[in-house]
Design a protein around this motif. Sequence first.
Motif, PDB file in Angstrom:
ATOM      1  N   PRO A 202      60.957 -41.976  66.514  1.00 16.68           N
ATOM      2  CA  PRO A 202      60.913 -41.282  68.023  1.00 16.68           C
ATOM      3  C   PRO A 202      62.054 -40.392  67.921  1.00 16.68           C
ATOM      4  O   PRO A 202      63.121 -40.431  67.281  1.00 16.68           O
ATOM      5  CB  PRO A 202      61.418 -42.399  68.888  1.00 16.68           C
ATOM      6  CG  PRO A 202      61.069 -43.838  67.970  1.00 16.68           C
ATOM      7  CD  PRO A 202      61.127 -43.253  66.687  1.00 16.68           C
ATOM      8  N   LYS A 245      51.638 -37.548  75.889  1.00 14.47           N
ATOM      9  CA  LYS A 245      52.832 -36.681  76.425  1.00 14.47           C
ATOM     10  C   LYS A 245      52.449 -35.478  76.286  1.00 14.47           C
ATOM     11  O   LYS A 245      52.914 -34.632  77.028  1.00 14.47           O
ATOM     12  CB  LYS A 245      54.112 -37.160  75.524  1.00 14.47           C
ATOM     13  CG  LYS A 245      55.227 -36.375  75.635  1.00 14.47           C
ATOM     14  CD  LYS A 245      56.526 -36.790  74.665  1.00 14.47           C
ATOM     15  CE  LYS A 245      57.450 -36.020  74.423  1.00 14.47           C
ATOM     16  NZ  LYS A 245      58.319 -36.299  73.365  1.00 14.47           N
ATOM     17  N   THR A 268      52.861 -40.747  71.909  1.00 14.07           N
ATOM     18  CA  THR A 268      54.215 -41.358  71.863  1.00 14.07           C
ATOM     19  C   THR A 268      54.057 -42.996  71.311  1.00 14.07           C
ATOM     20  O   THR A 268      53.590 -42.993  70.418  1.00 14.07           O
ATOM     21  CB  THR A 268      54.496 -41.536  73.493  1.00 14.07           C
ATOM     22  OG1 THR A 268      53.779 -42.472  74.060  1.00 14.07           O
ATOM     23  CG2 THR A 268      54.455 -40.230  74.040  1.00 14.07           C
ATOM     24  N   ASP A 269      54.995 -43.635  71.767  1.00 11.47           N
ATOM     25  CA  ASP A 269      54.737 -45.183  71.439  1.00 11.47           C
ATOM     26  C   ASP A 269      53.782 -45.975  72.322  1.00 11.47           C
ATOM     27  O   ASP A 269      53.853 -46.901  72.181  1.00 11.47           O
ATOM     28  CB  ASP A 269      56.072 -45.796  71.323  1.00 11.47           C
ATOM     29  CG  ASP A 269      56.853 -45.871  72.431  1.00 11.47           C
ATOM     30  OD1 ASP A 269      56.273 -45.204  73.661  1.00 11.47           O
ATOM     31  OD2 ASP A 269      57.896 -46.134  72.674  1.00 11.47           O
ATOM     32  N   TYR A 270      52.733 -45.197  72.929  1.00 15.21           N
ATOM     33  CA  TYR A 270      52.055 -46.142  74.005  1.00 15.21           C
ATOM     34  C   TYR A 270      51.241 -46.878  73.253  1.00 15.21           C
ATOM     35  O   TYR A 270      51.080 -48.033  73.769  1.00 15.21           O
ATOM     36  CB  TYR A 270      51.225 -44.927  74.754  1.00 15.21           C
ATOM     37  CG  TYR A 270      50.076 -45.584  75.499  1.00 15.21           C
ATOM     38  CD1 TYR A 270      50.387 -45.833  77.030  1.00 15.21           C
ATOM     39  CD2 TYR A 270      48.782 -45.859  75.082  1.00 15.21           C
ATOM     40  CE1 TYR A 270      49.674 -46.438  77.588  1.00 15.21           C
ATOM     41  CE2 TYR A 270      47.879 -46.508  76.008  1.00 15.21           C
ATOM     42  CZ  TYR A 270      48.102 -46.800  77.226  1.00 15.21           C
ATOM     43  OH  TYR A 270      47.412 -47.518  78.208  1.00 15.21           O
ATOM     44  N   GLY A 283      61.975 -51.653  73.342  1.00 22.37           N
ATOM     45  CA  GLY A 283      62.869 -50.362  74.003  1.00 22.37           C
ATOM     46  C   GLY A 283      61.794 -49.312  74.044  1.00 22.37           C
ATOM     47  O   GLY A 283      61.783 -48.091  73.589  1.00 22.37           O
ATOM     48  N   LYS A 285      59.254 -46.259  75.097  1.00 18.38           N
ATOM     49  CA  LYS A 285      59.666 -45.074  75.926  1.00 18.38           C
ATOM     50  C   LYS A 285      58.202 -44.960  77.062  1.00 18.38           C
ATOM     51  O   LYS A 285      58.155 -44.506  78.290  1.00 18.38           O
ATOM     52  CB  LYS A 285      59.539 -43.896  74.892  1.00 18.38           C
ATOM     53  CG  LYS A 285      60.875 -43.876  74.011  1.00 18.38           C
ATOM     54  CD  LYS A 285      62.027 -43.662  74.501  1.00 18.38           C
ATOM     55  CE  LYS A 285      63.115 -43.675  73.383  1.00 18.38           C
ATOM     56  NZ  LYS A 285      62.928 -44.741  72.458  1.00 18.38           N
ATOM     57  N   ALA A 286      57.033 -45.235  76.505  1.00 21.49           N
ATOM     58  CA  ALA A 286      55.987 -45.245  77.383  1.00 21.49           C
ATOM     59  C   ALA A 286      55.886 -46.403  78.313  1.00 21.49           C
ATOM     60  O   ALA A 286      56.095 -47.288  78.115  1.00 21.49           O
ATOM     61  CB  ALA A 286      54.832 -45.318  76.311  1.00 21.49           C
ATOM     62  N   ARG A 287      55.115 -46.272  79.318  1.00 22.93           N
ATOM     63  CA  ARG A 287      54.901 -47.252  80.328  1.00 22.93           C
ATOM     64  C   ARG A 287      53.517 -48.020  79.932  1.00 22.93           C
ATOM     65  O   ARG A 287      52.538 -47.218  79.783  1.00 22.93           O
ATOM     66  CB  ARG A 287      54.558 -46.502  81.784  1.00 22.93           C
ATOM     67  CG  ARG A 287      56.071 -46.613  82.388  1.00 22.93           C
ATOM     68  CD  ARG A 287      55.887 -46.887  83.856  1.00 22.93           C
ATOM     69  NE  ARG A 287      54.668 -46.865  84.429  1.00 22.93           N
ATOM     70  CZ  ARG A 287      53.805 -46.205  85.556  1.00 22.93           C
ATOM     71  NH1 ARG A 287      54.815 -45.302  86.121  1.00 22.93           N
ATOM     72  NH2 ARG A 287      52.809 -46.381  86.012  1.00 22.93           N
ATOM     73  N   PHE A 312      56.342 -43.125  66.960  1.00 21.17           N
ATOM     74  CA  PHE A 312      55.750 -42.307  67.857  1.00 21.17           C
ATOM     75  C   PHE A 312      54.350 -41.957  67.147  1.00 21.17           C
ATOM     76  O   PHE A 312      54.618 -41.992  65.755  1.00 21.17           O
ATOM     77  CB  PHE A 312      56.482 -41.117  68.315  1.00 21.17           C
ATOM     78  CG  PHE A 312      57.183 -41.247  69.742  1.00 21.17           C
ATOM     79  CD1 PHE A 312      57.790 -42.649  70.063  1.00 21.17           C
ATOM     80  CD2 PHE A 312      57.011 -40.292  70.850  1.00 21.17           C
ATOM     81  CE1 PHE A 312      58.553 -42.655  71.277  1.00 21.17           C
ATOM     82  CE2 PHE A 312      57.657 -40.443  71.912  1.00 21.17           C
ATOM     83  CZ  PHE A 312      58.398 -41.632  72.281  1.00 21.17           C
TER      84      PHE A 312
END
Length: 540
Positions: A202, A245, A268-270, A283, A285-287, A312
């Motif tokens: 990330p 993103k 991202t980290d989705y 932790g 970042k993505a929802r 990511f």
Amino acid sequence: MAAQTMEQLVSLCKRRGFIFPGSAVYGGLQGTYDYGPLGVELKNNLKLAWWRANVWEREDMEGIDAAILMNKLTWRYSGHEETFVDPMVDCKNCKMRWRADQISGKCPNCASTELTEPRPFNLMFKTQIGPVPDPESFSYLRPETAQGIFVNFKHVLDSTSRKLPFGIAQIGKAFRNEITPRNFIFRVREFEQMEIEFFVRPGEDEGWHKKWVEDRINWWLSVGLSRQNLEPYHQKPEELAHYAKATVDLLYRFPHGLEELEGIANRTDYDLGSHSKDQGALGLKARVSPNSHSTDKLTWFDPETKQHVVPFVIEPSAGVDRGVLALLSEAYAEEQVKPAPVDRLKPVEEALGTFLKSVGRNEKLPAQAKEALLAEGERIAHALGERLPSIAGLLSMPGAESIEVAKKLRGQVDPVVDEFYRTVLHFKPHLAPIKVAVLPLKKNHPEIVSTAKSIRRKLQSSGAMRIVYDDTGAIGKLYRRQDEIGTPFCITVDFDTLGEGKDAALANTVTVRHRDSMAQERVAISELETYLREKMQSGA
Ligand code: GAP
């Protein structure tokens, strides 16, 4: 020069065995195409070039081949079940179904404005798993290959001891129940993708995203697309997929317009986050939606910080079929070998005029077919001297065969095309379906034929390239036929080869004819393999 119209490509592909409409003997199946003998070679060469550049030649990549059928929970947590939908409207008049965002309030079939309200339509094909049709025993045909990579992230990591950054590449089929498949193999319901999921720390994602966009443009240039036909497009926030993103599309100037060939997304980290257990501790970042089914944490343990990291993901995702279409379009050219005299063009011009009048008067032709025939016919008539070979394409368009004077027009055109023109596919040699054609100058001369066949066998046994033997016409015609399918080299065996020509020094040599320049040179049979290998490597 590239293809000017899709008809030119569709016609060539069908005529020469690159691509056929799917299930044609039963009236077809919309949105499906079958690759013929030359198409499968071209497609395999494209996939091999991609695999070579992205897996073999990189030190930070592994490959996989995951199953098309996946546990249906994959598609719940990937977000596809909920969000992989298009807004769709039905025409109340003719009952056709359209994507609401593509038709601006009017049915393209019957022009009615009586449309239903847009409704969401899931693009995934549902399929039953197992023998019992119980409502829970189903899954979907994958709409992207990417998820097969995400769910294997830990397997690959554990079996290869990779560290970030690294990527996983995959080529495979994907399926989408497209509402309006169109433009030949551009938008179909069954297609192939060449996808990379590139895992980075990330914070390093934006730099890698930029780098991958450059890499992918350069790769498309290396397979022969020209820079002026490629355009990067930065998607607007409202256009982004649910996981992205940022996304840069590589648009290509196809015959039907400037459209997406490949998308390079920052996911991202989705995805890894979505498919992980214990999400609260990661932790993210993505929802993501809470996952109560996953059995693993899809993380990488960083030995330096002693922390679990959810990488990511940068995803370059290219369509194989769109790649094939771009290669065909870019390579296509109709060229005059020598100028055709006016007295040879005149009868063709008259026959074309009669054909178009007959199309215009024909009341049985469906409106769409009539319009397409007239538009293409007029385009050709406008610059007949240059575009004469396109008449073959015109005559293979839907409805053309029902026009009585079509036969007469073909009779006028074929001899002029054979003598003065050629259609040629200027593929890079490593992508050409056939690399070399071995041709006997005389097919009824046993020694010429046996020498030609033994050259073919010997070259083929090197295993490096596909080589064919062809004796089905006079030499000029055979050259044209190979030009039309993009064969970079023709080898001709003649009387000189046998030592029966005027120059005894030419014994045991053959003519090598180059597709692009049409230049010819003599090469010793004993040196052919090395000669061709070198030419192929230098891309000449
Ligand atoms: N995993 C990301 C993904 O699937 P996409 O933009 O939906 O992203 C990637 O698809 C590529 O797949 C596109 O750029 C296109 O080349 C190809 N593709 C998508 N839908 C297609 C279709 N219906 N027919 C042919 N190719 C298609």
